[in-house]
Design a protein around this motif. Structure first.
Motif, PDB file in Angstrom:
ATOM      1  N   ARG B  38       1.172  -0.975   0.004  1.00 47.82           N
ATOM      2  CA  ARG B  38       0.192   0.329  -0.368  1.00 47.82           C
ATOM      3  C   ARG B  38       0.961   1.525   0.224  1.00 47.82           C
ATOM      4  N   GLU B  42       1.332   4.577  -2.491  1.00 47.28           N
ATOM      5  CA  GLU B  42       0.985   5.607  -1.858  1.00 47.28           C
ATOM      6  C   GLU B  42       1.777   6.641  -2.547  1.00 47.28           C
ATOM      7  N   GLU B  45       0.947   7.427  -6.397  1.00 48.58           N
ATOM      8  CA  GLU B  45       0.447   7.552  -7.026  1.00 48.58           C
ATOM      9  C   GLU B  45       0.956   9.491  -6.498  1.00 48.58           C
ATOM     10  N   LYS B  46       1.725   9.312  -5.253  1.00 47.95           N
ATOM     11  CA  LYS B  46       2.544  11.404  -4.798  1.00 47.95           C
ATOM     12  C   LYS B  46       3.084  11.444  -5.389  1.00 47.95           C
ATOM     13  N   HIS B  48       6.034  10.206  -5.344  1.00 47.15           N
ATOM     14  CA  HIS B  48       7.034  10.551  -4.246  1.00 47.15           C
ATOM     15  C   HIS B  48       8.657   9.777  -4.549  1.00 47.15           C
ATOM     16  N   ALA B  54      18.396   1.324  -1.119  1.00 43.47           N
ATOM     17  CA  ALA B  54      19.149   0.362  -0.213  1.00 43.47           C
ATOM     18  C   ALA B  54      18.519   0.065   1.399  1.00 43.47           C
ATOM     19  N   PHE B  57      13.038  -3.223   2.888  1.00 42.17           N
ATOM     20  CA  PHE B  57      13.902  -4.390   2.606  1.00 42.17           C
ATOM     21  C   PHE B  57      11.969  -4.838   3.055  1.00 42.17           C
ATOM     22  N   ARG B  80      -2.560  -9.618  -4.842  1.00 46.82           N
ATOM     23  CA  ARG B  80      -3.314  -8.140  -5.198  1.00 46.82           C
ATOM     24  C   ARG B  80      -1.461  -7.582  -4.925  1.00 46.82           C
ATOM     25  N   ARG B  95      15.304  -4.529  -1.987  1.00 45.33           N
ATOM     26  CA  ARG B  95      15.675  -5.440  -2.063  1.00 45.33           C
ATOM     27  C   ARG B  95      14.509  -6.782  -1.239  1.00 45.33           C
ATOM     28  N   SER B 146       0.767   6.231   6.093  1.00 45.14           N
ATOM     29  CA  SER B 146       1.187   7.635   5.621  1.00 45.14           C
ATOM     30  C   SER B 146       2.565   7.945   6.339  1.00 45.14           C
ATOM     31  N   ALA B 149       4.873   6.020   3.846  1.00 44.50           N
ATOM     32  CA  ALA B 149       5.027   6.181   2.989  1.00 44.50           C
ATOM     33  C   ALA B 149       6.217   7.382   3.308  1.00 44.50           C
ATOM     34  N   HIS B 150       5.774   8.488   4.432  1.00 48.07           N
ATOM     35  CA  HIS B 150       7.311   9.393   4.818  1.00 48.07           C
ATOM     36  C   HIS B 150       7.767   8.948   4.844  1.00 48.07           C
ATOM     37  N   ALA B 153       9.944   8.090   1.559  1.00 48.21           N
ATOM     38  CA  ALA B 153       9.946   9.369   0.975  1.00 48.21           C
ATOM     39  C   ALA B 153      11.469  10.515   1.777  1.00 48.21           C
TER      40      ALA B 153
END
Ligand code: SF4
Lengths: 211, 465
Positions: B38, B42, B45-46, B48, B54, B57, B80, B95, B146, B149-150, B153
């Motif tokens: 997910r 995300e 989609e954003k 980033h 590296a 994992f 999926r 990896r 979130s 993802a933060h 990034a």
């Protein structure tokens, strides 16, 4: 994230209290769908009848509100699960701002992360705006102006709203938390450069076969 | 003066993030087939990029079947997530330890095992049991999608520092008492909410005497006491356990690392926001009776009556739990008939756990009417167990010997305990429906679960059976 400055347009009245994230988007729609495609499933339990056809009585199916960028809602909007898909579903159907007396904390945070503006106004004010909208559904326009922190009702009345200054600035600039943090990219890079020297083992993670 | 938490925090603090939060550098990011997939989607989609692929994992574990010959498609609803994880990992050069490959396993088992997780590192995963890694002295905790993802990034998180709690087990655990029993006893005494807002440092002479894998078990249930992170100061035993693992540092980097790790302990005079001491010698083997990990008693203690609950809310919860579990107060759990036994999960599916369970099983057979599964925590655990012949011990007794994954711990993979069936499980959550709709769970140690399988009843392993 799309910056938010101001938006003007129809405002769909959906004043029930405690509209939960299950109603906004069902959990099975979160698996394998993209953010953009979630709009098709927003409020599906209310939008569609058992036979799959649209329910013309549901407010978001009425022609005047189909493309409404503003949603007028009841208290505790977005309660229930933590799913960010609830925000994506609203955005997917074109909603840019919600005006409600209160929100669930997680929904509010998720909305801000994605550039959907959760405006808080007194319940009486929300009801008054909704009444004006219902009086002239095809003509009434509402403005949400983040720069001036004001909602302008169809009759021209201006209602001030409050928002955390840092959040406001981030929304105006189109920055989510990632964007905010990347503003400190130089500090991060400098810290990491020093850290590579201080803790080389934390950075040397080459696969064994590549050693 | 500083606590271990202070030291770990300070070592990763990049800057203030405002609003009472700090910007904390994250050393390792682990991704699995649900939240990891997910977060990667995300991020795409954003728009980033990933800061340091590296340092990330991935492995599928949650929504995959564990029967022999399984593939990602065996449980179709999970396919999926696995596909997204594969795509994302390939796209970003992360990896991936895929199904059927060396290294695959429950994310909290394979991370330490491969030397991906090290003492003193900040480690996150989109999974609340990431605290398991604290057993090595890492600052490890679960995050939402979130936040994941933060971190991907920016290699940082915006975090408010938790308060420091210490829980000390002093003395020595009696024979038959494991780290699982110790942590369940602590949760039973202090409650599932006791650690909310805290990071827990598990300490005391009994904890220092624990083998490394037992420390991972102990820290695994920190979240069940409400704490997002729990850890144990690393020592020579930990360093020896890590040395030579695939991703562990080598040569000069290893020497420098160990020198730094030796400083990872709370100072003698460190002050904690909360401090608890538990007599290790008084802890008997524990079994949960209800639907919360705090609903736990010694195997020979009477099941509590709702009237004895400390407040009205808990009186209601206890009554509901007893009804769901089909139990009556007053009698001990020992002797209660069981239908299923699950030996697995990130709590108790490491090699030492399987050895302990096998000790109870050797030369015996699974009781008639009982379905018993062993799901090794990783490919490496499975192989090592097979080299020792543990699989034969289990198979000969009538256990199912399966492929690595979360399996019956979470029942989100097509595998479930049937409605109404009673299961003794080595996992960490006994919530209503956790192991399947209507399933009744009793959490216990591997040896206790194995004993229940061969006797068909909840059994006190301290007595001959
Ligand atoms: S084994 Fe259970 S607790 Fe551990 S990661 Fe898997 S689902 Fe979560």
């Amino acid at each position: 994230m799309q910056p938010f400055t101001a938006v003007t347009g129809p405002a769909a009245p959906l004043l029930r209290p405690n509209i939960d994230t299950d109603v906004i988007i069902r959990v099975e729609r979160l698996v394998g769908t993209t953010r953009a495609s979630m709009g098709a499933h927003a409020f599906e339990v209310w939008r569609f009848r058992a036979d799959g056809s649209e329910d013309p009585a549901f407010v978001l199916n009425r022609p005047e509100f189909r493309a409404a960028p503003i949603l007028l809602a009841g208290p505790n909007f977005g309660c229930g699960s933590s799913r960010e898909g609830a925000v994506w579903a609203l955005q997917g159907m074109g909603v840019r701002a919600v005006i409600a007396p209160s929100y669930s904390d997680i929904f509010r945070n998720n909305a801000l992360q994605n550039g959907l503006l959760p405006v808080v106004l007194d319940e009486a004010v929300v009801r008054e705006i909704a009444a004006q909208v219902e009086a002239a559904p095809d003509r009434a326009r509402v403005t949400v102006d983040l720069e001036r922190e004001v909602v302008i009702a169809p009759d021209g009345t201006r209602h001030r709203f409050a928002i955390d200054p840092a959040r406001r600035e981030a929304l105006l600039a189109g920055l989510d938390d990632v964007g905010l943090t990347l503003r400190q990219a130089d500090a991060i890079a400098a810290w990491q450069q020093a850290d590579r020297a201080a803790r080389p083992w934390a950075w040397q993670v080459a696969a064994p076969e590549r050693r | 003066m500083p606590t271990l938490l202070d030291k770990l925090w300070q070592a990763h603090r990049v800057a203030s993030a405002g609003g009472g939060q700090d910007l904390i550098h994250i050393d390792r990011i682990l991704l699995h087939d649900l939240s990891g997939a997910r977060a990667l989607a995300e991020l795409a989609e954003k728009g980033h990029a990933i800061a340091h692929p590296a340092l990330a994992f991935a492995t599928p574990d949650h929504a995959v079947a564990t029967g022999p010959g399984r593939t990602a498609e065996t449980f179709p609803a999970g396919a999926r997530g696995v596909a997204l994880l594969r795509e994302g990992a390939a796209r970003h050069g992360i990896r991936l330890f895929d199904l059927g490959q060396d290294g695959q396993g429950i994310v909290h088992v394979m991370g330490p095992e491969l030397g991906i997780v090290l003492p003193g590192l900040t480690v996150i995963c989109g999974d609340s049991h990431t605290c398991t890694n604290g057993g090595l002295g890492a600052l490890a905790f679960g995050v939402g999608s979130s936040e994941l993802a933060h971190a991907l990034a920016t290699q940082t998180l915006r975090l408010a520092k938790p308060k420091a709690m210490r829980v000390r087990f002093e003395g020595a655990f009696p024979l038959g008492t494991t780290a699982k029993d110790a942590v369940l006893a602590a949760i039973g005494r202090l409650g599932t909410g006791a650690g909310a807002g805290f990071a827990i440092e598990w300490a005391g002479s009994a904890v220092r005497a624990l083998e490394v894998e037992q420390r991972l078990t102990l820290c695994n249930l920190s979240i069940e006491m409400g704490a997002r992170m729990g850890f144990i100061a690393p020592d020579e035993r930990v360093f020896a356990w890590i040395a030579g693992r695939d991703y562990a540092p080598r040569g000069a980097a290893w020497e420098a690392a160990v020198a730094a790790w030796r400083g990872l302990a709370s100072d003698e005079d460190a002050a904690f926001d909360a401090d608890h001491v538990i007599d290790a010698g008084a802890i008997a083997p524990q079994v949960t009776w209800g639907t919360s990990p705090e609903h736990v008693i010694a195997v020979d203690a009477p099941i509590p009556a709702p009237e004895a609950a400390p407040d009205p809310a808990r009186r209601k919860a206890w009554a509901d739990a007893l009804a769901y579990q089909g139990l009556e107060p007053g009698r001990p759990l020992a002797g209660t008939r069981v239908d299923w036994v699950f030996i697995g999960s990130c709590t108790n599916a490491r090699l030492s756990d399987l050895r302990e369970a096998a000790r109870m099983v050797r030369g015996r057979r699974v009781a008639p009417g009982v379905t018993a599964w062993v799901v090794p925590g990783s490919v490496r655990v499975k192989r090592a167990a097979e080299e020792e012949g543990l699989d034969r011990v289990f198979r000969d007794a009538g256990f199912d010997w399966r492929e690595p994954g979360c399996s019956l711990c979470v029942a989100a993979n097509g595998e479930a305990v049937p409605p109404g069936a009673r299961c003794v499980s080595t996992s960490n959550r006994n919530f209503v429906g956790r192991q399947g709709k209507g399933a009744r769970t009793h959490l216990a140690s591997p040896a206790m679960a194995a004993a229940a399988a061969v006797t068909g009843r909840i059994t006190d392993i301290r007595r001959p059976f």
